[in-house]
Each structure stands twice: as C-alpha cells, then as structure tokens.
Design an enzyme around this catalytic site. Structure first.
Site, PDB file in Angstrom:
ATOM      1  N   THR A   1      35.979  43.498  28.255  1.00  0.00           N
ATOM      2  CA  THR A   1      36.302  42.761  29.465  1.00  0.00           C
ATOM      3  C   THR A   1      35.644  43.356  30.699  1.00  0.00           C
ATOM      4  O   THR A   1      35.408  44.562  30.763  1.00  0.00           O
ATOM      5  CB  THR A   1      37.832  42.734  29.672  1.00  0.00           C
ATOM      6  OG1 THR A   1      38.147  42.094  30.917  1.00  0.00           O
ATOM      7  CG2 THR A   1      38.408  44.143  29.683  1.00  0.00           C
ATOM      8  N   SER A   2      35.359  42.510  31.668  1.00  0.00           N
ATOM      9  CA  SER A   2      34.837  42.974  32.949  1.00  0.00           C
ATOM     10  C   SER A   2      35.966  43.360  33.901  1.00  0.00           C
ATOM     11  O   SER A   2      35.716  43.798  35.019  1.00  0.00           O
ATOM     12  CB  SER A   2      33.971  41.880  33.593  1.00  0.00           C
ATOM     13  OG  SER A   2      32.853  41.597  32.775  1.00  0.00           O
TER      14      SER A   2
ATOM     15  N   ASP B   1      33.461  32.870  26.422  1.00  0.00           N
ATOM     16  CA  ASP B   1      33.461  31.561  27.084  1.00  0.00           C
ATOM     17  C   ASP B   1      32.385  31.478  28.154  1.00  0.00           C
ATOM     18  O   ASP B   1      32.034  30.381  28.571  1.00  0.00           O
ATOM     19  CB  ASP B   1      34.830  31.279  27.711  1.00  0.00           C
ATOM     20  CG  ASP B   1      35.077  32.112  28.955  1.00  0.00           C
ATOM     21  OD1 ASP B   1      35.328  31.525  30.025  1.00  0.00           O
ATOM     22  OD2 ASP B   1      35.010  33.343  28.872  1.00  0.00           O
TER      23      ASP B   1
ATOM     24  N   ASP C   1      39.420  37.090  29.795  1.00  0.00           N
ATOM     25  CA  ASP C   1      39.678  35.968  30.707  1.00  0.00           C
ATOM     26  C   ASP C   1      38.842  34.756  30.323  1.00  0.00           C
ATOM     27  O   ASP C   1      37.617  34.839  30.222  1.00  0.00           O
ATOM     28  CB  ASP C   1      39.374  36.370  32.153  1.00  0.00           C
ATOM     29  CG  ASP C   1      40.368  37.389  32.691  1.00  0.00           C
ATOM     30  OD1 ASP C   1      41.462  37.494  32.115  1.00  0.00           O
ATOM     31  OD2 ASP C   1      40.051  38.073  33.674  1.00  0.00           O
TER      32      ASP C   1
ATOM     33  N   ASP D   1      36.056  38.658  24.419  1.00  0.00           N
ATOM     34  CA  ASP D   1      36.202  38.615  25.868  1.00  0.00           C
ATOM     35  C   ASP D   1      37.678  38.293  26.138  1.00  0.00           C
ATOM     36  O   ASP D   1      38.396  37.851  25.231  1.00  0.00           O
ATOM     37  CB  ASP D   1      35.288  37.529  26.435  1.00  0.00           C
ATOM     38  CG  ASP D   1      35.514  37.290  27.912  1.00  0.00           C
ATOM     39  OD1 ASP D   1      35.440  38.264  28.680  1.00  0.00           O
ATOM     40  OD2 ASP D   1      35.770  36.138  28.281  1.00  0.00           O
TER      41      ASP D   1
ATOM     42  N   LYS E   1      28.388  43.011  31.641  1.00  0.00           N
ATOM     43  CA  LYS E   1      27.725  41.821  31.126  1.00  0.00           C
ATOM     44  C   LYS E   1      26.924  41.181  32.262  1.00  0.00           C
ATOM     45  O   LYS E   1      27.379  41.198  33.406  1.00  0.00           O
ATOM     46  CB  LYS E   1      28.775  40.823  30.618  1.00  0.00           C
ATOM     47  CG  LYS E   1      29.738  41.383  29.583  1.00  0.00           C
ATOM     48  CD  LYS E   1      30.842  40.363  29.287  1.00  0.00           C
ATOM     49  CE  LYS E   1      31.943  40.959  28.442  1.00  0.00           C
ATOM     50  NZ  LYS E   1      33.054  40.017  28.198  1.00  0.00           N
TER      51      LYS E   1
END
Length: 207
Positions: free
Chosen positions: A105-106, A162, A13, A11, A137
């Site tokens: 990543t989103s 995280d 951020d 991931d 996600k």
C-alpha cells in the site's frame, strides 16, 4: 516455503477497502489548508506516495508539516469515517494460506490496521507501506520488497490492483497483475474483474 508456491499481493485502497471517498475528502481537506485545488491535489495523490505528492503540489512547504497534517486528517478519518471492505474481501483473505499473501500500500501501516480492525478484515504477516520503501508505485520496488520478505519468486506472485500506477508497478516487478473494482481494465492488466467478489474464486485457485 517451496519455490513452487504461489503468492498473492494486494493493493488496499480501492482493491480490498472501499475508502476512495474517504481519501478524497482527506486530500481535499489537506489541499484546502494549503490554499490548493482539492481535485488537482487528489489526482496527484492517487499516483504517488504522500511525500512525493507534497513535493509535486507544494514544493515550498515543509514536508514534515505537510505529513503531520495529513496524518492528523487520516487519523480522524480512521476514528470517524464511514467506509467498509468490498464484498467478499473478508472471506477471501481468511481463506488464503498464512504466509502466502501480503498487503502493498501507498498508505501507512497503522492506518491500514485501523481500517481493517473497523471492518473485520484480517491483517497478514507482511505489510509493505509507504515507510517501507524508498520508491512508491509505479516503481516495482514495493512489490519486489513484499516478494523478498515472503521469500517468493516474483514470477509466482499475483498482484491484485485497481489503479494504473499499481498495475505498472506489478508488471515492472515481473509479476502477474489482475485488476478489480473498475469498469475497465487498466493498461497492462492481464485479467480484469468488475468486482473483487467475482475475482475471489480465481485468486484462490491461483494460490
């Protein structure tokens, strides 16, 4: 790549990039433009891709206009925001074998690349972003897509996360999931480290 290879899927951020406050400010600014509560909008944005956030918090708004505003705010943040990589991130990523790791990543790839350039982090060959998949996600789709591109067996993939939604995504994809940079492990995490730097030797050992 042999079937015996192990891979690492990160991931971004909150995991590699310390951009939490930046994202909070961007989403609060976006919410303010729409007359919405910034904290409530940000809470949704943490769990979903932007298009899904818009649908949840501003169902009557034009998604294209919502996205254009978010893009403008994020572009401004990439140019002027103050943020950095977590301690040890650069050394860890540079030590990983080429073709054996990816970002999932989103966010959108060009913004991730802009942030990585500003903080000196290397960008891998594979970046699965919000535009790469139909489901974000906690769906397993983003992590499974990364494994597919890498030619990796999901069972041999280690996910570093995280956020609870990312943990659920990685576990649903049949992968091993470790969490970093939080006080406690999210439900489903199989190992937890208080910092990325603490996890780095174990991540390298996995590969």
């Amino acid at each position: 790549m042999t079937s015996e290879s192990n891979f690492v899927l990160f991931d971004v951020d909150g995991t590699l990039m310390d951009a939490v406050e930046n994202q909070r400010r961007v989403w609060h600014a976006w919410a303010g433009r729409h007359g919405l509560d910034g904290a409530e909008v940000y809470a949704v944005a943490l769990r979903t891709r932007p298009v899904e956030t818009f649908a949840a918090v501003a169902p009557g708004a034009d998604p294209a206009e919502c996205l254009a505003l978010l893009h403008a705010l994020e572009d401004e943040d990439v140019r002027t925001g103050v943020y950095g990589a977590f301690a040890g991130a650069g050394e860890l990523l540079r030590a990983l074998p080429t073709g054996r790791w990816a970002l999932v990543t989103s966010n959108y790839e060009h913004r991730v690349r802009g942030r990585f350039e500003r903080t000196g982090l290397p960008v891998p060959e594979v970046v699965v972003d919000a535009a790469s998949v139909a489901e974000g996600k906690p769906s397993p789709v983003p992590y499974l897509r990364a494994a597919e591109i890498l030619g990796a067996d999901p069972a041999r993939c280690l996910v570093i996360e995280d956020a609870p939604s990312g943990v659920r995504a990685g576990r649903a994809a049949g992968m091993t999931v470790w969490t970093v940079n939080t006080a406690t492990a999210a439900e489903g995490s199989q190992r937890h480290f208080a910092t990325l730097a603490e996890a780095a030797p174990e991540i390298l050992a996995w590969v």
